[in-house]
Design a protein around this motif. Structure first.
Motif, short mmCIF file in Angstrom:
data_model
loop_
_atom_site.label_atom_id
_atom_site.label_comp_id
_atom_site.label_asym_id
_atom_site.label_seq_id
_atom_site.Cartn_x
_atom_site.Cartn_y
_atom_site.Cartn_z
N GLU A 42 1.26 -1.09 0.04
CA GLU A 42 -0.13 0.02 -0.17
C GLU A 42 0.74 1.25 0.10
OE1 GLU A 42 -0.25 -0.12 5.32
OE2 GLU A 42 -2.49 -0.36 3.72
N ASP A 43 1.84 0.73 0.09
CA ASP A 43 3.36 2.53 0.03
C ASP A 43 3.92 2.41 -1.18
OD1 ASP A 43 4.39 0.54 1.60
OD2 ASP A 43 4.87 1.40 3.42
N VAL A 44 3.67 1.36 -1.75
CA VAL A 44 5.16 1.30 -2.90
C VAL A 44 3.79 1.04 -4.04
CG1 VAL A 44 6.61 -0.43 -4.38
CG2 VAL A 44 6.12 -0.37 -1.61
N PRO A 45 3.86 2.66 -5.14
CA PRO A 45 3.22 2.49 -6.08
C PRO A 45 3.85 2.10 -7.86
CG PRO A 45 4.46 4.55 -5.68
CD PRO A 45 4.64 3.70 -4.53
N SER A 46 3.41 2.29 -7.98
CA SER A 46 4.09 1.98 -10.36
C SER A 46 2.97 3.29 -11.02
CB SER A 46 3.79 0.54 -10.20
OG SER A 46 4.29 -0.03 -9.45
N ILE A 47 3.47 3.59 -11.68
CA ILE A 47 3.29 4.81 -12.95
C ILE A 47 2.76 3.42 -13.98
CG2 ILE A 47 3.21 6.48 -13.98
CD1 ILE A 47 4.71 7.68 -11.72
N PHE A 48 1.42 3.69 -14.16
CA PHE A 48 1.83 3.08 -15.96
C PHE A 48 0.83 4.37 -16.33
CE2 PHE A 48 0.06 -0.73 -13.28
CZ PHE A 48 1.31 -1.17 -13.07
N PHE A 49 1.26 4.39 -17.84
CA PHE A 49 0.60 5.46 -18.89
C PHE A 49 0.80 5.29 -20.55
CE2 PHE A 49 4.81 6.51 -18.15
CZ PHE A 49 5.35 7.06 -19.40
N ASP A 50 -0.18 5.74 -20.93
CA ASP A 50 0.20 5.54 -22.35
C ASP A 50 0.67 6.74 -23.30
OD1 ASP A 50 -1.10 3.00 -23.04
OD2 ASP A 50 -3.00 3.15 -22.92
N TYR A 51 1.56 6.57 -24.47
CA TYR A 51 2.36 8.38 -25.02
C TYR A 51 1.98 7.73 -26.53
CZ TYR A 51 6.58 10.46 -26.25
OH TYR A 51 6.92 11.59 -26.26
N LYS A 52 1.67 7.86 -26.74
CA LYS A 52 1.46 8.40 -28.62
C LYS A 52 3.00 9.31 -29.39
CE LYS A 52 -1.12 11.23 -31.76
NZ LYS A 52 -3.06 11.88 -31.83
N LEU A 53 3.49 8.12 -29.90
CA LEU A 53 4.65 8.33 -30.76
C LEU A 53 3.99 8.94 -31.89
CD1 LEU A 53 8.12 7.32 -30.29
CD2 LEU A 53 7.35 5.65 -31.60
N THR A 54 3.66 8.17 -32.39
CA THR A 54 3.23 7.85 -33.99
C THR A 54 1.29 8.62 -33.44
OG1 THR A 54 3.19 5.87 -34.74
CG2 THR A 54 4.98 7.75 -34.78
N GLU A 55 0.92 8.98 -35.34
CA GLU A 55 -0.31 9.01 -34.83
C GLU A 55 -1.48 8.05 -34.68
OE1 GLU A 55 -3.92 10.73 -35.33
OE2 GLU A 55 -1.88 11.64 -35.51
N GLY A 56 -0.66 6.48 -35.80
CA GLY A 56 -0.98 5.17 -34.84
C GLY A 56 -0.29 4.65 -34.01
N THR A 57 0.43 4.71 -33.36
CA THR A 57 1.27 4.28 -31.92
C THR A 57 1.22 5.58 -31.47
OG1 THR A 57 3.30 3.53 -34.19
CG2 THR A 57 4.00 2.81 -32.38
N ASN A 58 0.91 3.81 -30.87
CA ASN A 58 0.89 4.21 -29.30
C ASN A 58 1.97 3.25 -28.27
OD1 ASN A 58 -0.86 6.55 -29.06
ND2 ASN A 58 -2.68 5.57 -28.18
N ILE A 59 2.52 3.99 -27.11
CA ILE A 59 3.41 3.06 -26.14
C ILE A 59 2.51 2.69 -24.31
CG2 ILE A 59 5.92 1.97 -25.07
CD1 ILE A 59 7.03 3.82 -28.02
N PHE A 60 2.78 1.72 -24.42
CA PHE A 60 2.46 1.49 -23.13
C PHE A 60 3.09 1.58 -21.51
CE2 PHE A 60 1.69 -1.78 -19.38
CZ PHE A 60 0.93 -0.87 -18.61
N PHE A 61 3.34 2.57 -21.13
CA PHE A 61 4.49 2.40 -20.07
C PHE A 61 3.92 1.53 -19.36
CE2 PHE A 61 6.61 5.22 -22.96
CZ PHE A 61 8.17 4.98 -22.75
N ALA A 62 4.92 0.98 -17.71
CA ALA A 62 4.71 0.47 -17.03
C ALA A 62 6.09 0.38 -16.39
CB ALA A 62 4.54 -1.09 -16.59
#
Length: 352
Positions: free
Chosen positions: A179-199
Motif C-alpha cells: 500500500e505504500d509502494v506505487p507504480s505508474i502506468f500510462f500510454d505515450y503517443k509516439l506517432t498517429e498510429g502508435t501508442n506505447i504502454f509504459f509501466a
C-alpha cells in the motif's frame, strides 16, 4: 590455508542458493553478487593452485569444484556482457521516445547534479524514484519544459515522479502489492498510429532492512507481466526493479511477456552502488516488446545518489506489429501462480 578453505567452501555453496527458489533474502542475495563472487572464486582458485598440494585429494577436489562453480556463474551472466550478440535488434525507425530514469536516493539533496544530467540528455520523459516533497520542489524548474506530470511524493523511499514533454493518456497510479509502494502506468503517443504502454516500477527488495523475502517484488513483476500479456501492444517496462536480470524471477517475467532486454550484448550497465565500484549490480532496467528497439543507451554520471541513472532512446520499428505472447509452459504458469499465491493471503493485489 584454513581461511582459504573456508572462503572457498562458502563460495562453492552460495551460488546455488537461489536455485532453491526460497524467497528469503539470504537465499536470494547470491544472485546479486554473481559478478563479485566470480572474482573471489578466481582468486581462491589461483591461491589454491599456487599454495595448495596437488597430491592432496582435498585440495584437488576443492580446485575442481571452484572451477565448476566459476563456469556455472559465467554461464549465468555472460550474455549480459558485450560478448554476445545484441538482442534489441535495430530496424527502420518509425518514431523515437527517450527516457531518463533515476533512483535519486531520498536523502540525497544534489538536485543541481540531477538537473544537469537531465539537461545534458534532454529526454522526452523523466522518471525519478525515491522522490519525496523535497525532491519535488528541488527539480520543479523542469516543469517549464516538462508540463505533463505524475507526482507521488512519499517519505518512505518509494516516492515516484514522472515528467513528460508531451501529453500522456490513460495514466494510472497503482499500489499493486504494498500500500505504500506505487507504480505508474500510462500510454505515450509516439506517432498517429502508435501508442506505447509504459509501466514504471520500483518494487521493494528482499533485504534485512526492507522486506524479509522477495515475495512482494516477485509478485509485482508477475502482476505487471499479466497486464502486458492482456494489453498486447508496444510496451516498455522501466525502473529500479531491485533485481538482477539473470535471476529466475526476472527471466520468468521476460518469458511470460516475450520482452527484450537491451542490455544483452551491450554490457552489464551496473547502476548500484554508485560509490563503491566493486559492489555494483545491474538493478535498474528497461525491457521492451519486439516491435521496439533501443538505439542509444547510456549510464549517467554520479549525481549524489547510490544509483546511477539510465538514458534510453527507444524506437518503434516501421511495419512491425506487436507479436502475440506465447502461452506459458505448464511449469512456468504454475510458478507464476505460486508467486502470486504467496502474497494473496496477506496482500490485496489486483490488476486490470
Amino acid at each position: 590455508m584454513i581461511i582459504l578453505y573456508i572462503i572457498s567452501f562458502i563460495f562453492i555453496i552460495s551460488p546455488f542458493l537461489p536455485a532453491t527458489e526460497h524467497p528469503h533474502w539470504f537465499f536470494r542475495t547470491a544472485d546479486f553478487v554473481r559478478l563479485q563472487s566470480i572474482a573471489i572464486e578466481v582468486i581462491c582458485l589461483s591461491l589454491l593452485a599456487y599454495f595448495g598440494n596437488f597430491n592432496a585429494v582435498f585440495d584437488v577436489v576443492l580446485m575442481a569444484l571452484l572451477f565448476v562453480v566459476i563456469i556455472y556463474q559465467f554461464l549465468k551472466v555472460y550474455r549480459y556482457s558485450s560478448l554476445t550478440k545484441e538482442q534489441s535488434i535495430h530496424g527502420e525507425s518509425e518514431g523515437m521516445v527517450s527516457i531518463f530514469a533515476a533512483n535519486v536516493l531520498q536523502s540525497n539533496n544534489r538536485y543541481d547534479l540531477l538537473l544537469s544530467e537531465i539537461e545534458s540528455h534532454d529526454p522526452d520523459i523523466v522518471l525519478i524514484m525515491e522522490s519525496n516533497k523535497d525532491w519535488e520542489n528541488g527539480v520543479s524548474e523542469i516543469e517549464k519544459k516538462y508540463p505533463n506530470t505524475v507526482k507521488i511524493p512519499l517519505e518512505n523511499f518509494y516516492g515516484m515522479h514522472l515528467y513528460s514533454k508531451h501529453e500522456l493518456s490513460n495514466i494510472s497510479t497503482q499500489y499493486q502489492i504494498e500500500e505504500d509502494v506505487p507504480s505508474i502506468f500510462f500510454d505515450y503517443k509516439l506517432t498517429e498510429g502508435t501508442n506505447i504502454f509504459f509501466a514504471c516500477l520500483h518494487p521493494a527488495p528482499p533485504s534485512p532492512t526492507e522486506n524479509e523475502t522477495s515475495k512482494e517484488r516477485d509478485a509485482e513483476l508477475m502482476i505487471t507481466g499479466k497486464i502486458i500479456r492482456e494489453r498486447n501492444m508496444p510496451t516498455i517496462v522501466c525502473g529500479d526493479m531491485n533485481d538482477v536480470v539473470w535471476s529466475r524471477t526476472t527471466r520468468l517475467f521476460k518469458k511470460m511477456t516475450s520482452m527484450i532486454d537491451p542490455r544483452v550484448g551491450r554490457g552489464f550497465f551496473p547502476t548500484y552502488h554508485a560509490k563503491y565500484r566493486f559492489m555494483r549490480f545491474p538493478l535498474d532496467h528497461l525491457f521492451h516488446t519486439e516491435d521496439l528497439f533501443v538505439g542509444k543507451m547510456e549510464r549517467s554520471k554520479n549525481f549524489g545518489s547510490d544509483h546511477f541513472g539510465m538514458y534510453y532512446e527507444i524506437h518503434s520499428k516501421k511495419k512491425v506489429a506487436t507479436p502475440k505472447t506465447k502461452p506459458l509452459e505448464h511449469e512456468d504458469e504454475e510458478r507464476v501462480e505460486e508467486i502470486l499465491e504467496m502474497v494473496s493471503s496477506t496482500k490485496n493485489y489486483c490488476y486490470s
